[in-house]
Design a protein around this motif. Structure first.
Motif: not given
Length: 101
Positions: A4-12, A14-21, A23-34
């Motif tokens: 479980v990560f906390e977005c540095v920008e908005c504070g929300g 979020y649960l990224p995919p287990e592979g951290m990827v 469909p449109d690119g890599p998942a960020s451990p720093v920011w939520c998708t938005t």
């Protein structure tokens, strides 16, 4: 269990995919998708050091939750909440007052 990560920008949180990827690119451990999409459109890249710290913090929290779940006896402490009374405390204040003259 998942990270479980906390977005540095908005504070929300979020649960990224287990592979951290995504469909449109890599998942960020720093920011939520938005926030990640907003930053990508603005041309801002995430700080690699901050990403490593976020991953380490998420892994530590996951390990802590797993350890707490594995040891349920540690949560149920059956010791008394107060120490036993001393001999002086059991004697009561009445005996001391009667000897004062």
């Amino acid at each position: 269990m998942r990270l479980v990560f906390e977005c540095v920008e908005c504070g929300g949180h979020y649960l990224p995919p287990e592979g951290m990827v995504y469909p449109d690119g890599p998942a960020s451990p720093v920011w939520c998708t938005t926030c990640q999409n907003t930053k990508r459109e603005a041309g801002v890249r995430e700080d690699p050091l901050l990403a490593r710290v976020a991953l380490a913090a998420a892994r530590a929290a996951l390990a802590r939750r797993a350890a707490e779940a594995a040891d349920p006896a540690a949560r149920h402490d059956v010791r008394p909440s107060r120490p036993p009374l001393s001999r002086r405390a059991r004697s009561g204040p009445g005996g001391v007052r009667s000897k004062l003259a």
